[in-house]
Design an enzyme around this catalytic site. Structure first.
Site, mmCIF file in Angstrom:
data_model
loop_
_atom_site.group_PDB
_atom_site.id
_atom_site.type_symbol
_atom_site.label_atom_id
_atom_site.label_comp_id
_atom_site.label_asym_id
_atom_site.label_seq_id
_atom_site.Cartn_x
_atom_site.Cartn_y
_atom_site.Cartn_z
ATOM 1 N N ARG A 206 12.700 -18.843 -4.263
ATOM 2 C CA ARG A 206 13.469 -18.461 -2.587
ATOM 3 C C ARG A 206 14.425 -19.513 -2.577
ATOM 4 N NH1 ARG A 206 8.222 -16.501 1.184
ATOM 5 N NH2 ARG A 206 8.699 -14.485 0.878
ATOM 6 N N LYS B 250 -3.558 1.712 -0.821
ATOM 7 C CA LYS B 250 -3.896 2.683 0.506
ATOM 8 C C LYS B 250 -2.685 3.405 0.800
ATOM 9 C CE LYS B 250 -7.504 0.072 2.624
ATOM 10 N NZ LYS B 250 -7.930 -0.583 3.737
ATOM 11 N N GLY C 237 5.659 -6.834 -1.970
ATOM 12 C CA GLY C 237 4.601 -7.458 -2.428
ATOM 13 C C GLY C 237 4.159 -7.259 -3.763
ATOM 14 N N GLY D 211 7.377 -7.658 3.814
ATOM 15 C CA GLY D 211 7.206 -7.044 4.822
ATOM 16 C C GLY D 211 8.839 -6.524 5.495
HETATM 17 P P1 AMP Z 1 -0.524 -2.511 -2.098
HETATM 18 O O1 AMP Z 1 -0.617 -4.045 -1.235
HETATM 19 O O2 AMP Z 1 -0.825 -1.635 -1.118
HETATM 20 O O3 AMP Z 1 0.756 -2.372 -2.778
HETATM 21 O O4 AMP Z 1 -1.935 -2.853 -3.003
HETATM 22 C C1 AMP Z 1 -1.714 -3.459 -4.302
HETATM 23 C C2 AMP Z 1 -3.452 -3.734 -4.678
HETATM 24 O O5 AMP Z 1 -3.629 -2.420 -5.146
HETATM 25 C C3 AMP Z 1 -3.278 -4.471 -5.890
HETATM 26 O O6 AMP Z 1 -4.176 -5.719 -5.486
HETATM 27 C C4 AMP Z 1 -4.204 -3.655 -6.781
HETATM 28 O O7 AMP Z 1 -5.142 -4.215 -7.484
HETATM 29 C C5 AMP Z 1 -4.935 -2.507 -5.921
HETATM 30 N N1 AMP Z 1 -4.920 -1.354 -6.611
HETATM 31 C C6 AMP Z 1 -4.113 -0.546 -7.405
HETATM 32 N N2 AMP Z 1 -4.955 0.620 -8.086
HETATM 33 C C7 AMP Z 1 -6.073 0.437 -7.679
HETATM 34 C C8 AMP Z 1 -7.167 1.616 -7.647
HETATM 35 N N3 AMP Z 1 -6.994 2.402 -8.512
HETATM 36 N N4 AMP Z 1 -8.397 1.189 -7.030
HETATM 37 C C9 AMP Z 1 -8.340 -0.021 -6.315
HETATM 38 N N5 AMP Z 1 -7.231 -0.747 -5.945
HETATM 39 C C10 AMP Z 1 -6.152 -0.469 -6.552
#
Ligand code: AMP
Length: 395
Positions: A35, A197, A353, A376
């Site tokens: 940064r 999610k 992220g 964010g």
């Molecule tokens: P996000 O912050 O929503 O981009 O989520 C990132 C996180 O999703 C990472 O820590 C990954 O380990 C997790 N992730 C990716 N694929 C899977 C999966 N198939 N099952 C559970 N967690 C997952």
């Protein structure tokens, strides 16, 4: 959009909101100076014009004055990265700052103490913003990481510089990259959405559905779609309350002629652990007691073909649990496909992220067109929201 290039900073004191919210170790040493590096072009341009810089930032989430969050810990690192001596002032408002600013000469840099030592920063207090505004002739916002916050130093302050405010080169680059993907894009445009999610990505999906040609879905959110379509997902991550939403997204995509690509095979595990037993199966045939933790080789191949044919690529979120080595291959292969497409002339933006963490960890940061510095802020931009820090400069 007013940028640095619209100003000659000769003899001007530039008050710059930077994002120096950098990670520190237990000895208070900066462990990642990305940064600080990112703000360098703005600072150097102002100094080269014959101006001086007053840098203001937050660090962490202090509750009042807390020494562990003092920006004095980073002064040496900032001096090292910029190659110019930086003088620290142990406050961001008040007499001590007034004296230092009065003495400031062209070519010199001041770094003010953590803005969040005052609650007024986060509450967007106008009086506090006015006190900060007194330090500069021109206000420059170069802090994309906090552009989605209507804080005193990121947005409220701009009203005190009606004619003399602009974006720094980092913020201008971030705005430009998002624009290149969402508005002025060369087609075909492919968005890759991974991560955990559906619920955290739904705002993005809704905003981009009409703007992109392909959406590649991966990561944990795959299984909400597969279950909604009637597939067996075993113990994979799922949001049961989002099944209807997943179907709705698929319908809307069809109506918009946007192709949604779901994984066809999965690397499944009998536990959420790197050393779990694994099998490769079709994504919709996962047995009970097993969970999908990465995409399989059939999916990798299918996704790579879509990416190879894309002229604009957006990547947000990993395709699997990349933090565990045995489930990182899908994410690494995706990075490789994006790097190859970029070398062949596509524009690629990685933002938000964990995909940024993955890109850095696996060495793709220099092989994509742009890696966003804001988590964010990037997500909210992709959701089509106007960020207060950006609006304050434009308005
Ligand atoms: P996000 O912050 O929503 O981009 O989520 C990132 C996180 O999703 C990472 O820590 C990954 O380990 C997790 N992730 C990716 N694929 C899977 C999966 N198939 N099952 C559970 N967690 C997952």
């Amino acid at each position: 959009m007013k940028t640095l290039n619209d100003y000659n900073f000769n003899n001007q004191k530039a008050l710059i909101r930077v994002d120096f919210n950098v990670p520190l170790n237990t000895d208070f040493e900066v462990t990642d100076a990305t940064r600080i590096q990112a703000a360098k072009p703005t600072i150097i341009k102002i100094l080269e014009d014959g101006g001086s810089c007053i840098l203001m930032s937050h660090l962490g989430r202090p509750k009042g004055v807390e020494d562990q969050y003092s920006l004095r810990h980073i002064v040496d690192k900032v001096t090292e990265v910029l190659g110019v001596k930086v003088t620290f002032v142990a406050d961001c408002i008040g007499d001590e700052v007034a004296t230092a600013v009065a003495k400031l000469q062209p070519g010199e840099i001041l770094l003010l103490e953590n803005l969040r030592f005052y609650g007024e920063e986060k509450s967007g207090d106008v009086g506090f913003a006015e006190k900060l505004a007194a330090w500069g002739d021109v206000y420059v916002n170069d802090a994309f990481g906090t552009a989605h916050r209507a804080h005193a130093s990121t947005a409220v302050i701009a009203q005190f510089f009606p004619e003399h405010k602009c974006f720094g080169s980092l913020l201008a680059q971030e705005i430009d990259s998002i624009d290149k993907v969402l508005n002025n894009s060369e087609k075909p445009v492919t968005a890759i959405l991974g991560g955990a999610k559906v619920s955290s990505k739904i705002g993005i999906v809704e905003n981009i559905l009409e703007k992109v040609d392909h959406i590649i879905i991966g990561g944990g959110m795959t299984f909400t779609f597969i279950k909604a379509l009637g597939g067996a997902i075993g113990n994979s991550l799922v949001e049961d309350d989002k099944l209807d939403l997943a179907l709705e997204i698929l319908e809307k995509a069809k109506a918009n002629n946007t192709e949604i690509h779901l994984p066809v095979d999965a690397l499944i595990a009998d536990a959420f652990a790197n050393d779990a037993n694994t099998q490769l199966v079709a994504t919709n045939e996962i047995p009970e007691g097993w969970m999908g933790l990465d995409v399989g080789p059939g999916t990798t191949k299918k996704f790579a073909e879509v990416i190879a044919n894309s002229k604009t690529i957006l990547w947000n979120g990993p395709l699997g649990v990349f933090e565990m080595e045995n489930f990182s291959k899908g994410t690494i292969s995706l990075g490789e496909a994006i790097a190859t497409a970029t070398a062949n002339g596509a524009f690629s933006l990685v933002g938000g992220g964990d995909s940024v963490a993955a890109v850095k960890q696996f060495g793709f940061a220099d092989k994509v067109s742009y890696v966003s510095t804001g988590g964010g802020a990037m997500l909210e931009s992709l959701e089509g929201k106007t960020l207060p820090g950006i609006e304050a400069i434009i308005g």
